[in-house]
Design an enzyme around this catalytic site. Sequence first.
Site, PDB file in Angstrom:
ATOM      1  N   HIS A   1       0.842  -1.211   0.000  1.00  0.00           N
ATOM      2  CA  HIS A   1       0.000   0.000   0.000  1.00  0.00           C
ATOM      3  C   HIS A   1       0.876   1.260   0.000  1.00  0.00           C
ATOM      4  O   HIS A   1       0.423   2.322   0.397  1.00  0.00           O
ATOM      5  CB  HIS A   1      -0.950   0.017   1.199  1.00  0.00           C
ATOM      6  CG  HIS A   1      -1.674  -1.261   1.416  1.00  0.00           C
ATOM      7  ND1 HIS A   1      -2.858  -1.583   0.785  1.00  0.00           N
ATOM      8  CD2 HIS A   1      -1.357  -2.342   2.175  1.00  0.00           C
ATOM      9  CE1 HIS A   1      -3.249  -2.798   1.166  1.00  0.00           C
ATOM     10  NE2 HIS A   1      -2.349  -3.272   2.002  1.00  0.00           N
TER      11      HIS A   1
ATOM     12  N   SER B   1      16.202  19.858 -14.701  1.00  0.00           N
ATOM     13  CA  SER B   1      15.110  20.833 -14.757  1.00  0.00           C
ATOM     14  C   SER B   1      15.664  22.164 -15.242  1.00  0.00           C
ATOM     15  O   SER B   1      16.756  22.586 -14.835  1.00  0.00           O
ATOM     16  CB  SER B   1      14.484  21.005 -13.363  1.00  0.00           C
ATOM     17  OG  SER B   1      13.635  22.133 -13.328  1.00  0.00           O
TER      18      SER B   1
END
Length: 481
Positions: free
Chosen positions: A156, A286
């Site tokens: 999970h 970036s």
Amino acid sequence: MAGADEFMKYRSPLVSRYASKEMAYNFSDRKKFTTWRKLWIYLAKAEKALGLPITDTQVLEMEKHAEDIDFTMAAEEERKLRHDVMAHVHTFAHCCPTAAPIIHLGATSCYVGDNTDLIMLRDGFDILLPKLARVIDRLANFAEKYADLPTLGFTHYQPAQLTTVGKRACLWLQDLTMDMRNLQRARDDLRFRGVKGTTGTQASFLQLFQGDHDKVEELDRMVTDMAGFKKAYLVTGQTYSRKVDVDCLSSLASLGATVHKICTDIRLLANLKEIEEPFEKEQIGSSAMPYKRNPMRAERCCSLARHLVALMADPLQTASVQWLERTLDDSANRRISLPESFLTADIILSTLQNVTEGLVVYPKVIERHIRHELPFMATENIIMAMVKAGGNRQDCHEKIRVLSQEAAAVVKQEGGDNDLLARVQADPYFAPILGQLDDLLDPKTFIGRAPQQVTRFLSEEVRPTLEPYKAKMDVKIELEL
């Protein structure tokens, strides 16, 4: 000027940016139309051998001009005739005037169209399989290297019992070996359409051979053999069953699902700074944030894998809407879906090989994450040790419960580190086992049989899969973009 014109129209990035030269060539016009000519030559040779009045001169003339295609003439012919096969029959006949009367003798368009598609599918698999083998090989080496390096497991996407870095890689490998089996099976199941005529009955060839069924069957066998296939489909309509395309592209779509899962895992682990894909010395992560190291290769794989999975809808719908012996609404769709599936699979395998050859692991970061969570996971071990030292299980459980909740509050509410271990050490109740705490908190005692599972899995299931590709393992991938 002609080169500049290329930038005035759409170009598929599958070819212009990413695909390998061999896969781009496999679905090129050059490969397609030279294969058509080879198929006409195979047909002429087989018809001649079985007694039809075809001369050596005609065959030799066809062979001499198998490669020199006048694409401009073919395009002009197609504009006039609105029929691609007949346009190329006329173009071939123009440079083979002696052979012109027997080119395409007895055949239908699907003799060259479908059989060429089957050749391209087969050759496409032959390009993909060694690439997949190399990805599996690189990842197997990675799994072996890190077979016993403990790491947090996640269920999970929440911290769970420890596993190892190598064992997690084996989960990826298991899916990839299934894909290897699926691709190999799809490739080996391919047959040739062969020589079947307009509706699959071979009526035109039965007429050519004056009702001799044995010669028609032998013609089919001979052409199939010349094209490099062991078997032909015994029954077809005008086309081979479009379920064949479903089988081929489903194996590629399944590979796409595998690659998406692997690369998503790598992206998640990159966020945790536990594992990173290779990052070039001058690579920019970036334009605005110069410190960033984005997992762009894994992201590319996920992006293209989605496209590969989505393409599966095309052959399913095409197969479902083919009326009776065939309809032409398959053609335009297949011109896109078949090449794009193989081109996309080729790109993601090349990219994934590059990733798996340069995966970077940060053991200290992994260790820090383990230290942050392990005290909670070790509580059962602490309780068992206290019971062995003469303590009461219920009393100990309550002590651990209270201390765990206090430590959790520090982590969640105050943003501090997990101090459960310090709380246990400070509580006189746990004095009998303080000397055992280091052993009780050794991460390697929490990984179960993960290293042994890695060793057995690689030995019994992965390495044998790679045996047929041993001679093709040394190819290294350098991505252009």
